[in-house]
Design a protein around this motif. Structure first.
Motif, PDB file in Angstrom:
ATOM      1  N   PRO A 101      37.784  38.564  43.813  1.00  0.00           N
ATOM      2  CA  PRO A 101      38.918  39.260  43.195  1.00  0.00           C
ATOM      3  C   PRO A 101      38.682  40.746  42.974  1.00  0.00           C
ATOM      4  N   GLY A 102      37.411  41.159  42.810  1.00  0.00           N
ATOM      5  CA  GLY A 102      37.132  42.579  42.612  1.00  0.00           C
ATOM      6  C   GLY A 102      37.561  43.443  43.785  1.00  0.00           C
ATOM      7  N   LYS A 103      37.689  42.838  44.980  1.00  0.00           N
ATOM      8  CA  LYS A 103      38.139  43.595  46.144  1.00  0.00           C
ATOM      9  C   LYS A 103      39.641  43.853  46.100  1.00  0.00           C
ATOM     10  N   LYS A 104      40.342  43.134  45.236  1.00  0.00           N
ATOM     11  CA  LYS A 104      41.801  43.238  45.162  1.00  0.00           C
ATOM     12  C   LYS A 104      42.263  44.052  43.957  1.00  0.00           C
ATOM     13  N   LEU A 105      41.311  44.631  43.228  1.00  0.00           N
ATOM     14  CA  LEU A 105      41.597  45.419  42.036  1.00  0.00           C
ATOM     15  C   LEU A 105      40.869  46.757  42.119  1.00  0.00           C
ATOM     16  N   SER A 126      26.085  35.310  40.786  1.00  0.00           N
ATOM     17  CA  SER A 126      27.144  36.311  40.870  1.00  0.00           C
ATOM     18  C   SER A 126      27.900  36.208  42.190  1.00  0.00           C
ATOM     19  N   ARG A 127      27.172  36.137  43.296  1.00  0.00           N
ATOM     20  CA  ARG A 127      27.829  36.092  44.600  1.00  0.00           C
ATOM     21  C   ARG A 127      28.600  34.782  44.798  1.00  0.00           C
ATOM     22  N   LEU A 128      28.022  33.662  44.354  1.00  0.00           N
ATOM     23  CA  LEU A 128      28.715  32.377  44.492  1.00  0.00           C
ATOM     24  C   LEU A 128      30.008  32.350  43.683  1.00  0.00           C
ATOM     25  N   ALA A 129      29.948  32.886  42.456  1.00  0.00           N
ATOM     26  CA  ALA A 129      31.147  32.906  41.611  1.00  0.00           C
ATOM     27  C   ALA A 129      32.226  33.788  42.234  1.00  0.00           C
ATOM     28  N   ALA A 130      31.823  34.945  42.762  1.00  0.00           N
ATOM     29  CA  ALA A 130      32.798  35.838  43.395  1.00  0.00           C
ATOM     30  C   ALA A 130      33.411  35.181  44.630  1.00  0.00           C
ATOM     31  N   ASP A 148      28.955  41.616  41.597  1.00  0.00           N
ATOM     32  CA  ASP A 148      30.002  41.478  42.597  1.00  0.00           C
ATOM     33  C   ASP A 148      31.396  41.740  42.027  1.00  0.00           C
ATOM     34  N   ALA A 149      31.448  42.596  40.981  1.00  0.00           N
ATOM     35  CA  ALA A 149      32.749  43.024  40.459  1.00  0.00           C
ATOM     36  C   ALA A 149      33.353  44.115  41.335  1.00  0.00           C
ATOM     37  N   ALA A 206      28.642  35.594  35.232  1.00  0.00           N
ATOM     38  CA  ALA A 206      29.448  35.824  36.432  1.00  0.00           C
ATOM     39  C   ALA A 206      30.591  34.830  36.634  1.00  0.00           C
ATOM     40  N   PRO A 207      30.404  33.517  36.412  1.00  0.00           N
ATOM     41  CA  PRO A 207      31.538  32.612  36.622  1.00  0.00           C
ATOM     42  C   PRO A 207      32.735  32.927  35.732  1.00  0.00           C
ATOM     43  N   GLU A 208      32.496  33.248  34.457  1.00  0.00           N
ATOM     44  CA  GLU A 208      33.598  33.602  33.560  1.00  0.00           C
ATOM     45  C   GLU A 208      34.185  34.956  33.937  1.00  0.00           C
ATOM     46  N   LEU A 209      33.320  35.898  34.290  1.00  0.00           N
ATOM     47  CA  LEU A 209      33.802  37.229  34.655  1.00  0.00           C
ATOM     48  C   LEU A 209      34.669  37.169  35.913  1.00  0.00           C
ATOM     49  N   GLN A 210      34.209  36.457  36.917  1.00  0.00           N
ATOM     50  CA  GLN A 210      34.974  36.379  38.161  1.00  0.00           C
ATOM     51  C   GLN A 210      36.271  35.592  37.962  1.00  0.00           C
TER      52      GLN A 210
END
Length: 504
Positions: free
Chosen positions: A105-109, A95-99, A197-198, A163-167
């Motif tokens: 991107p979750g920090k920008k939304l 999760s963290r690596l993908a983010a 990490d969303a 996580a990779p697809e979600l991020q």
């Protein structure tokens, strides 16, 4: 493209061994890896990803992330000179690596997470609809598909992707100008740390029933998995928006979820203690109307989704967007313009003298609510077509047969997704429940394996005033078996058959 060393910096406690390399992506499936990617070896439920490290390297992986509790692989990769990240928890690392790879991107939304046993998909689409009605650019992802700001694209994969697809989807939303993201969060997705990490700003609970006990092991573990969404609120960075927990005060578990977060709480429901309430609820065509009472004022509301599902969904959606600053008048108008989520209580109307409803209900409680709702609006018979998924959730089958036998006038048992299980064994367990309800084959129920033929049979036998309920598949477009699949979108199949019947 990022260096392995720069990615490792986002994993406190991780150990980097071997040379630094440039990484072109984050992968967890050795069968789909592309040259230049970092392969994260995840211990799975059936297979341990560490066993597929050689395959990943052969296919072009430039680095590997392994768990520290697999010392054989740590040492073997060291000896082979393979760039390696040694981590304590591969799922958390994924999760963290993908983010990190996608620039967080979750920090920008402003990210809204929706969880619960039923009603998640409808609520995700309703919240997105209301925000768009208020003039905002919104992305979403869930069971019915993903929208990164370019329109809904259907998918047949997991409701909450890895996580990779979600991020990647969140990053695409940022690229296409979205301000909000609405994410459907399943208990699997939460327990397996796909959404860690969303960075959620709002968490919404529909209601808590009993589901997926084959995976979670107990109801308490299932509840804890759902509750993780509310715990994640406190772990997300501040983005200049207020954090909210939106809770169903009519659900006995709401206080438990309240205890998991320090965020502000807004409750909804039909009870007098709810902050967002519905008064004077009344049926209105294929929908409901009611008086909406909120801390921001009152309004008359109409929504084209029937029954309690329509009321509670409207309350949850209204509570969420009101908390996020949408004016009450805009919310009321947005609810009136809502026509439902794909494959959720969706009417199929080709001018026939009976009602056809497509819904995703594929668990006992959901099927019971669906059939009870159909009964309320049906002067004639309720005919239901449904099956059960193969390979898991066997405990659902007999109860669903019993519920169908108790609440429907005629039942047609058919395929859902049998996957690698023999369809006949699934049918037998459903039929056992029908027989417990006193139903007899031929008189009260029929087994028609091919779902398309089952739908055709149900529509052919329907008369004026009846309701035909096509349950379990909703928006889905295929039926999957062990070695084959066939196209079957319940809505498309029903429309085509109804047109042929109309033509004589």
């Amino acid at each position: 493209m990022l260096s392995l060393r720069s990615l490792a910096a986002y994993l406190p406690g991780a150990c980097l061994q071997g040379p630094d390399v440039k990484v072109t992506g984050i992968a967890y499936d050795s069968r789909r890896i592309r040259a230049g990617e970092l392969f994260v070896a995840i211990p799975g439920m059936r297979w341990d990803g560490h066993l597929f490290i050689p395959q990943a390297l052969q296919r072009g992986a430039v680095a590997v992330a392994v768990q520290a509790d697999h010392p054989h692989w740590v040492e073997r990769l060291r000896e082979d000179g393979v760039p390696t990240l040694v981590v304590d928890d591969a799922r958390a690392a994924l999760s963290r690596l993908a983010a990190a790879f996608h620039g967080f991107p979750g920090k920008k939304l402003a990210v809204i997470g929706v969880t619960g046993t039923d009603g998640k998909t409808s609520l995700v689409h309703l919240i997105a609809h209301l925000l768009r009605y208020g003039g905002h650019q919104v992305g979403l992802m869930g069971t019915a598909g993903v929208d990164v700001g370019l329109g809904l694209e259907a998918w047949e994969g997991r409701t909450t992707p890895e996580a990779p697809e979600l991020q990647a989807a969140l990053a695409a939303m940022v690229t296409h100008g979205c301000r909000y993201a609405v994410v459907e969060c399943t208990s699997h997705g939460l327990a397996l740390r796909r959404v860690d990490d969303a960075y959620f700003d709002v968490a919404v609970m529909t209601h808590l029933g009993e589901d997926h006990l084959d995976f979670h092991g107990s109801w308490e573990a299932y509840r804890a998995a759902k509750g993780r969404l509310f715990s994640l609120l406190d772990e997300a960075p501040t983005k200049g928006v207020r954090k909210w927990a939106i809770l169903n005060a009519d659900d006995p578990s709401w206080a438990y979820f309240r205890s998991l977060t320090r965020s502000e709480v807004l409750t909804y429901g039909l009870g007098s203690g709810s902050q967002v309430r519905a008064l004077d609820v009344r049926p209105q065509g294929w929908g409901v109307a009611f008086h909406l009472l909120t801390p921001w004022g009152e309004a008359e509301v109409e929504v084209a989704v029937p029954g309690e599902a329509g009321v509670m969904g409207a309350l949850a959606g209204a509570a969420t967007v009101l908390a996020m600053g949408l004016p009450l008048a805009v919310v009321a108008q947005g609810l009136a313009s809502w026509r439902g989520a794909p494959g959720r209580l969706e009417l199929v109307d080709e001018g026939q003298p009976f009602q056809v409803v497509v819904d995703y209900a594929h668990a006992p409680q959901a099927l019971a609510r669906l059939l009870a709702l159909a009964r309320q609006s049906t002067p004639g018979r309720v005919i239901v077509v449904f099956g059960c998924i193969g390979g898991r959730d066997r405990h659902r089958r007999r109860p669903m047969g019993r519920i169908a036998g108790q609440l429907a006038d005629y039942v047609i048992v058919t395929d859902d997704n049998p996957y690698d299980e023999e369809r006949e064994s699934i049918f037998q367990e459903i039929v056992a429940g029908l027989q417990e309800a006193g139903r007899e084959e031929g008189r009260d129920y029929l087994v028609v394996p091919d779902r398309r033929q089952a739908i055709a049979h149900a529509l052919a036998m329907a008369r004026e005033g009846d309701t035909v309920v096509l349950a379990g598949k909703g928006h889905e477009t295929h039926v999957y078996a062990s070695s084959s699949a066939y196209h079957c979108d319940d809505r498309e199949v029903a429309r085509a058959i109804l047109r042929r019947l109309k033509e004589g």
